[in-house]
Design an enzyme around this catalytic site. Sequence first.
Site, PDB file in Angstrom:
ATOM      1  N   ASP A   7       0.875  -1.174   0.000  1.00 52.52           N
ATOM      2  CA  ASP A   7       0.000   0.000   0.000  1.00 52.52           C
ATOM      3  C   ASP A   7       0.911   1.223   0.000  1.00 52.52           C
ATOM      4  O   ASP A   7       1.384   1.650   1.049  1.00 52.52           O
ATOM      5  CB  ASP A   7      -0.903  -0.009   1.238  1.00 52.52           C
ATOM      6  CG  ASP A   7      -1.800   1.213   1.303  1.00 52.52           C
ATOM      7  OD1 ASP A   7      -2.198   1.730   0.238  1.00 52.52           O
ATOM      8  OD2 ASP A   7      -2.104   1.658   2.425  1.00 52.52           O
ATOM      9  N   GLU A  69      -1.320  -1.295  -4.820  1.00 55.79           N
ATOM     10  CA  GLU A  69      -2.530  -0.500  -5.037  1.00 55.79           C
ATOM     11  C   GLU A  69      -2.305   0.512  -6.151  1.00 55.79           C
ATOM     12  O   GLU A  69      -1.262   1.158  -6.230  1.00 55.79           O
ATOM     13  CB  GLU A  69      -2.934   0.229  -3.752  1.00 55.79           C
ATOM     14  CG  GLU A  69      -4.256   0.960  -3.889  1.00 55.79           C
ATOM     15  CD  GLU A  69      -4.739   1.545  -2.586  1.00 55.79           C
ATOM     16  OE1 GLU A  69      -5.160   2.707  -2.607  1.00 55.79           O
ATOM     17  OE2 GLU A  69      -4.694   0.843  -1.556  1.00 55.79           O
ATOM     18  N   ASP A 141      -2.390   0.911   7.333  1.00 50.11           N
ATOM     19  CA  ASP A 141      -1.555   0.736   6.134  1.00 50.11           C
ATOM     20  C   ASP A 141      -1.178  -0.727   5.934  1.00 50.11           C
ATOM     21  O   ASP A 141      -1.208  -1.239   4.814  1.00 50.11           O
ATOM     22  CB  ASP A 141      -0.297   1.615   6.226  1.00 50.11           C
ATOM     23  CG  ASP A 141      -0.640   3.096   6.246  1.00 50.11           C
ATOM     24  OD1 ASP A 141      -1.384   3.546   5.355  1.00 50.11           O
ATOM     25  OD2 ASP A 141      -0.172   3.800   7.162  1.00 50.11           O
TER      26      ASP A 141
END
Length: 182
Positions: A7, A69, A141
Site C-alpha cells: 500500500d 494499489e 496501512d
Amino acid sequence: MRILGIDPGLRTTGFGVIDVAGADLTYVASGTISTLHLDKGQLPARLKVLFDGIREVVARYQPECASVEIVFVNVNPQSTLLLGQARGACITALVSGDLPVAEYTALQMKQAVVGYGRADKSQVQEMVRRLLALPGLPGPDAADALGLAITHAHAAKALARLAQADGVMGAGSGKYKAGRSR
C-alpha cells in the site's frame, strides 16, 4: 505461493506478506516503511527509503509475486503526483528483484476482502484480522497491504480456474481454441 502486498504512500508505505496453499491464507508478516523522519523537501531521499525498504522486505520474506494499489486521482494534483512517485519507487524495487507485479484499485481490494467496495478502513482491518486469524487488528496501512495480497490470492485462483477451463474446453471437438477470438 507467497504474496507481498504493498500500500504505497510517500509518508508511510504498508506491506503485508501471506502464504497461500489452496484455500488457506496464512499470515507471514506486515508492517510499514516510514519516511516521516525526513523533511518534505527531501523527496529523492524519501523515495530511496521506500525503494530500499521494499528491497529489504523482498530479501527477507522471498515472495513469489507482489500486488500494489493503483493510485487514484486525488482532488489535489500535486498529492497524486507525489503518491505516483512513491508507487513508482515501490514497483521499481519489486521488478528489480524480478517479481511479477499485479495492480488493484482500493475498490477492488475492498470488494475482495470485505465484499463492499466502499468499505471504510476499520472494516478492512477487521476482515483482514478475521481472514488471517490475527490476534489483533493490523494498522491501517498494513491492513490495506495484507488486503492487496489477499485480493491477489483470490484473483490468482480465479485465473487458474479459467485457464483450467480453457484447457478442458479446448481439448474437445476442436471447435474451440484458446487464445484470441476471431
